[in-house]
Scaffold this active site. Structure first.
Site, PDB file in Angstrom:
ATOM      1  N   SER A 166       0.789  -1.410   0.037  1.00 29.73           N
ATOM      2  CA  SER A 166       0.038   0.174  -0.076  1.00 29.73           C
ATOM      3  C   SER A 166       0.734   1.201  -0.052  1.00 29.73           C
ATOM      4  O   SER A 166       0.422   2.421  -0.731  1.00 29.73           O
ATOM      5  CB  SER A 166      -0.849  -0.050   1.198  1.00 29.73           C
ATOM      6  N   ARG A 178      21.412 -14.838   5.089  1.00 28.37           N
ATOM      7  CA  ARG A 178      20.902 -13.535   4.770  1.00 28.37           C
ATOM      8  C   ARG A 178      21.839 -12.821   3.878  1.00 28.37           C
ATOM      9  O   ARG A 178      21.526 -12.012   3.155  1.00 28.37           O
ATOM     10  CB  ARG A 178      21.042 -12.541   6.301  1.00 28.37           C
ATOM     11  N   MET A 224       9.859  -6.627   4.931  1.00 28.10           N
ATOM     12  CA  MET A 224       9.870  -7.281   6.074  1.00 28.10           C
ATOM     13  C   MET A 224      11.227  -8.075   6.348  1.00 28.10           C
ATOM     14  O   MET A 224      10.794  -9.376   6.623  1.00 28.10           O
ATOM     15  CB  MET A 224       8.584  -8.148   6.525  1.00 28.10           C
ATOM     16  N   ARG A 225      12.299  -7.567   6.250  1.00 34.44           N
ATOM     17  CA  ARG A 225      13.567  -8.361   6.347  1.00 34.44           C
ATOM     18  C   ARG A 225      14.367  -7.311   6.703  1.00 34.44           C
ATOM     19  O   ARG A 225      14.438  -6.251   6.478  1.00 34.44           O
ATOM     20  CB  ARG A 225      14.214  -8.980   4.976  1.00 34.44           C
ATOM     21  N   ILE A 226      15.201  -7.920   7.713  1.00 33.38           N
ATOM     22  CA  ILE A 226      16.313  -7.020   8.290  1.00 33.38           C
ATOM     23  C   ILE A 226      17.560  -7.308   7.612  1.00 33.38           C
ATOM     24  O   ILE A 226      17.727  -8.147   7.122  1.00 33.38           O
ATOM     25  CB  ILE A 226      16.519  -7.415   9.730  1.00 33.38           C
ATOM     26  N   HIS A 275       8.906   3.787   9.027  1.00 31.89           N
ATOM     27  CA  HIS A 275       8.471   3.181  10.596  1.00 31.89           C
ATOM     28  C   HIS A 275       7.325   3.609  11.288  1.00 31.89           C
ATOM     29  O   HIS A 275       7.200   4.751  11.210  1.00 31.89           O
ATOM     30  CB  HIS A 275       9.722   3.101  11.399  1.00 31.89           C
ATOM     31  N   THR A 292      20.282   2.739   8.221  1.00 30.11           N
ATOM     32  CA  THR A 292      21.842   2.516   8.922  1.00 30.11           C
ATOM     33  C   THR A 292      21.796   1.129   9.343  1.00 30.11           C
ATOM     34  O   THR A 292      20.805   0.359   9.373  1.00 30.11           O
ATOM     35  CB  THR A 292      22.162   3.685  10.029  1.00 30.11           C
ATOM     36  N   GLU A 306      22.195   0.207  12.388  1.00 28.09           N
ATOM     37  CA  GLU A 306      21.482   0.025  13.592  1.00 28.09           C
ATOM     38  C   GLU A 306      20.001   0.253  13.326  1.00 28.09           C
ATOM     39  O   GLU A 306      19.393   0.987  12.720  1.00 28.09           O
ATOM     40  CB  GLU A 306      21.844   1.071  14.675  1.00 28.09           C
ATOM     41  N   GLN A 317      -1.780   8.163   7.250  1.00 29.56           N
ATOM     42  CA  GLN A 317      -0.689   9.265   7.362  1.00 29.56           C
ATOM     43  C   GLN A 317       0.469   8.609   6.568  1.00 29.56           C
ATOM     44  O   GLN A 317       1.195   9.521   5.965  1.00 29.56           O
ATOM     45  CB  GLN A 317      -0.301   9.606   8.671  1.00 29.56           C
TER      46      GLN A 317
END
Length: 193
Positions: free
Chosen positions: A13, A69, A94-96, A113, A145, A147, A177
């Site tokens: 979306s 990964r 949805m992956r780090i 976020h 970044t 982190e 929003q």
């Protein structure tokens, strides 16, 4: 041309909001920018259909097909690179990402976020905001970044937390929003060059 590559995992979306804003805001004419590709780590992601319907290149590769990964991120970067991205946009991806991937796209990798960072990085943001007694919540677009959820903030949007809010009702208002915020933040990035 400033190519934008968007990464998604599901409905897309926010990606759809960005694509519509690029079309309606004439980003190609005004900024020499376009959404060049939409990639997903889930081949069944519904957002890929929307992208194809708008003439945008798509690709999908399941992260489950890779042993590590690092291997997935290397394949993802290999799929991104032919599009020569000026900007890589995480829109419900949805992956780090691994440090190597983040460093490769440093300064041109952004995420949205669902909280007012630096508050509530990570998951369950709406539940945590309600439990903390917050009067406002919102969303943040930030540079990615190494982190998690700590990069420089590009833009934010605020919504009130209502007395009868549940995580679901708050999430719905925040998402509304997000659909305004993310295109606005990208347009600001394009304007700054």
């Amino acid at each position: 041309m400033k190519n934008i590559v968007i990464l998604i995992s599901g409905e897309g979306s926010n990606m759809a909001a960005i694509v519509r804003a690029a079309e309606e805001g004439r980003w190609t004419e005004r900024f020499g920018a376009r959404v060049a590709a939409v990639l997903s780590n889930r081949p069944e992601a519904a957002g890929l259909v929307f992208a194809r319907e708008h003439g945008i290149a798509t690709a999908a590769m399941s992260h489950k097909d890779f042993a590590t990964r690092e291997a997935f991120d290397a394949a993802l970067a290999a799929a991104i690179e032919p599009h020569a991205p000026a900007l890589v946009v995480l829109a419900g991806f949805m992956r780090i990402l691994t440090p190597g991937f983040v460093e490769r796209y440093a300064g041109r990798l952004i995420n949205i976020h669902p909280s007012l960072l630096p508050a509530f990085p990570g998951l369950n943001t709406h539940q945590r905001a309600i439990e903390a007694g917050c009067r406002v919540a919102g969303a943040t677009v930030h540079q990615v970044t190494v982190e998690l959820d700590h990069g420089p903030i590009l833009d934010q949007a605020v919504v009130p937390v209502l007395a009868d809010d549940t995580p679901a009702t708050l999430a719905e208002r925040v998402l509304t929003q997000e659909h305004r915020l993310y295109p606005r933040a990208i347009e600001g990035w394009l304007r700054r060059g």
